[in-house]
Motif scaffolding. Sequence first.
Motif, mmCIF file in Angstrom:
data_model
loop_
_atom_site.group_PDB
_atom_site.id
_atom_site.type_symbol
_atom_site.label_atom_id
_atom_site.label_comp_id
_atom_site.label_asym_id
_atom_site.label_seq_id
_atom_site.Cartn_x
_atom_site.Cartn_y
_atom_site.Cartn_z
ATOM 1 N N SER A 97 0.861 -1.182 0.000
ATOM 2 C CA SER A 97 0.000 0.000 0.000
ATOM 3 C C SER A 97 0.894 1.227 0.000
ATOM 4 C CB SER A 97 -0.925 0.001 1.221
ATOM 5 O OG SER A 97 -0.171 0.005 2.417
ATOM 6 N N SER A 98 0.301 2.380 0.115
ATOM 7 C CA SER A 98 1.076 3.616 0.145
ATOM 8 C C SER A 98 2.110 3.566 1.274
ATOM 9 C CB SER A 98 0.144 4.815 0.343
ATOM 10 O OG SER A 98 0.873 6.010 0.432
ATOM 11 N N GLY A 99 3.355 3.831 0.937
ATOM 12 C CA GLY A 99 4.431 3.799 1.926
ATOM 13 C C GLY A 99 5.245 2.517 1.933
ATOM 14 N N SER A 100 4.788 1.491 1.231
ATOM 15 C CA SER A 100 5.522 0.217 1.206
ATOM 16 C C SER A 100 6.824 0.341 0.417
ATOM 17 C CB SER A 100 4.672 -0.883 0.576
ATOM 18 O OG SER A 100 3.533 -1.169 1.348
ATOM 19 N N ARG A 101 7.815 -0.436 0.847
ATOM 20 C CA ARG A 101 9.077 -0.566 0.120
ATOM 21 C C ARG A 101 9.103 -1.955 -0.513
ATOM 22 N NH1 ARG A 101 13.216 -0.952 3.245
ATOM 23 N NH2 ARG A 101 14.785 -0.083 1.812
ATOM 24 N N VAL A 102 9.247 -1.980 -1.845
ATOM 25 C CA VAL A 102 9.086 -3.220 -2.593
ATOM 26 C C VAL A 102 10.300 -3.472 -3.478
ATOM 27 C CG1 VAL A 102 7.650 -4.451 -4.274
ATOM 28 C CG2 VAL A 102 6.592 -2.862 -2.644
ATOM 29 N N VAL A 103 10.815 -4.705 -3.445
ATOM 30 C CA VAL A 103 11.835 -5.146 -4.392
ATOM 31 C C VAL A 103 11.133 -5.936 -5.486
ATOM 32 C CG1 VAL A 103 13.798 -6.700 -4.756
ATOM 33 C CG2 VAL A 103 13.749 -5.180 -2.766
ATOM 34 N N GLU A 104 11.419 -5.586 -6.735
ATOM 35 C CA GLU A 104 10.833 -6.276 -7.880
ATOM 36 C C GLU A 104 11.942 -6.754 -8.814
ATOM 37 O OE1 GLU A 104 8.256 -5.363 -11.934
ATOM 38 O OE2 GLU A 104 9.486 -3.837 -10.962
ATOM 39 N N ALA A 105 11.742 -7.917 -9.447
ATOM 40 C CA ALA A 105 12.676 -8.425 -10.464
ATOM 41 C C ALA A 105 11.911 -9.415 -11.332
ATOM 42 C CB ALA A 105 13.865 -9.118 -9.789
ATOM 43 N N LEU A 116 2.992 -1.203 -9.369
ATOM 44 C CA LEU A 116 3.534 -1.203 -8.009
ATOM 45 C C LEU A 116 3.841 0.218 -7.541
ATOM 46 C CD1 LEU A 116 5.992 -4.249 -8.253
ATOM 47 C CD2 LEU A 116 3.674 -4.214 -7.272
ATOM 48 N N ALA A 117 4.425 1.023 -8.422
ATOM 49 C CA ALA A 117 4.741 2.407 -8.070
ATOM 50 C C ALA A 117 3.473 3.202 -7.768
ATOM 51 C CB ALA A 117 5.526 3.062 -9.203
ATOM 52 N N HIS A 118 2.427 2.934 -8.526
ATOM 53 C CA HIS A 118 1.143 3.618 -8.304
ATOM 54 C C HIS A 118 0.607 3.336 -6.903
ATOM 55 C CE1 HIS A 118 -2.950 5.052 -9.197
ATOM 56 N NE2 HIS A 118 -3.374 3.954 -8.597
ATOM 57 N N TYR A 119 0.767 2.109 -6.427
ATOM 58 C CA TYR A 119 0.190 1.727 -5.136
ATOM 59 C C TYR A 119 1.067 2.091 -3.941
ATOM 60 C CZ TYR A 119 -3.645 -0.591 -7.476
ATOM 61 O OH TYR A 119 -4.761 -0.829 -8.226
ATOM 62 N N VAL A 120 2.372 2.256 -4.137
ATOM 63 C CA VAL A 120 3.227 2.602 -2.997
ATOM 64 C C VAL A 120 3.440 4.109 -2.848
ATOM 65 C CG1 VAL A 120 4.440 0.402 -3.195
ATOM 66 C CG2 VAL A 120 5.461 2.456 -4.198
ATOM 67 N N LYS A 121 3.132 4.882 -3.871
ATOM 68 C CA LYS A 121 3.343 6.331 -3.786
ATOM 69 C C LYS A 121 2.419 6.944 -2.723
ATOM 70 C CE LYS A 121 -0.063 7.822 -7.189
ATOM 71 N NZ LYS A 121 -0.337 8.562 -8.426
ATOM 72 N N PRO A 122 2.712 8.113 -2.162
ATOM 73 C CA PRO A 122 3.864 8.955 -2.460
ATOM 74 C C PRO A 122 5.076 8.694 -1.561
ATOM 75 C CG PRO A 122 2.338 10.165 -1.085
ATOM 76 C CD PRO A 122 1.712 8.814 -1.325
ATOM 77 N N ARG A 125 8.486 3.130 -2.145
ATOM 78 C CA ARG A 125 9.477 3.061 -3.232
ATOM 79 C C ARG A 125 9.558 1.631 -3.763
ATOM 80 N NH1 ARG A 125 12.458 6.871 -5.094
ATOM 81 N NH2 ARG A 125 14.470 6.543 -6.147
ATOM 82 N N VAL A 126 9.771 1.527 -5.069
ATOM 83 C CA VAL A 126 9.981 0.248 -5.731
ATOM 84 C C VAL A 126 11.435 0.181 -6.191
ATOM 85 C CG1 VAL A 126 9.327 -1.258 -7.645
ATOM 86 C CG2 VAL A 126 7.586 0.159 -6.522
ATOM 87 N N PHE A 151 9.111 7.356 -7.959
ATOM 88 C CA PHE A 151 8.855 6.379 -6.903
ATOM 89 C C PHE A 151 9.540 5.043 -7.177
ATOM 90 C CE2 PHE A 151 5.138 9.113 -7.627
ATOM 91 C CZ PHE A 151 5.263 9.910 -6.502
ATOM 92 N N VAL A 152 10.435 5.035 -8.179
ATOM 93 C CA VAL A 152 11.100 3.796 -8.596
ATOM 94 C C VAL A 152 12.604 4.022 -8.702
ATOM 95 C CG1 VAL A 152 11.288 2.037 -10.403
ATOM 96 C CG2 VAL A 152 9.063 3.069 -9.894
ATOM 97 N N GLU A 153 13.365 3.039 -8.215
ATOM 98 C CA GLU A 153 14.804 3.012 -8.455
ATOM 99 C C GLU A 153 15.100 1.824 -9.351
ATOM 100 O OE1 GLU A 153 19.015 2.414 -6.038
ATOM 101 O OE2 GLU A 153 17.287 3.304 -4.985
#
Length: 211
Positions: A97-105, A116-122, A125-126, A151-153
């Motif tokens: 949800s908003s505020g979550s830190r997520v690793v994706e691959a 994912l960026a849409h749901y963790v913003k603002p 971070r993804v 919101f993405v690295e």
Amino acid sequence: MCSQKISEGDDLLLYLNQRRTYLVKVEKGKSFHTHKGFVEFDDFIGKEYGSRVSSNLGVEFVALRPLLRDYVFKSFRRTQIMYPKDIALIVMFSGISSGSRVVEAGTGTGALTTALAHYVKPEGRVYSYEIREEFLTVSQKNLTRADLIDFVELKNKDVTVGIDEMDVDAVILDLATPWLVVPHAYAALKPCGTMISFSPTIDQVVKTVEA
């Protein structure tokens, strides 16, 4: 709240019919050409979303505000993308949800990354890992168009070698060998974090579950 009026620089979803829609950016003084004629962007500026504008051939287009699904479906592609029905399931089971830190691959061309960026913003971070640099170039373009790049690295790294981040809320995998990431995901996740793996074959699923 977003403005209901169309301004220069806004994205528009031009609806012609159920089979044809176009995701475009409003640029003053320019036009958009289709097989049904062209429309002038100046005719949209100042109008409300939902307005109808006719092309030079008299064909009506409806100006809609793009939704997340439009940025996913109309992304620039160099790989097979993940579709909304799968993305929705991943988001639901991951608990992000908003505020979550997520690793994706892996990132691919960024369809899932966009969601994912849409749901963790603002505040969230993804961190998205991809070994092919050319895919990252395309995904950066898609994320920028969706106004989600902040919101993405994007990381040109092999996630099977290791995960840089610690104490993350979720690890989400869409790659050929997800079982190789399991120990790295375990180390990176919070105690209550979740790991999601999307695999098209049962062999991949079995290896990942066993790991």
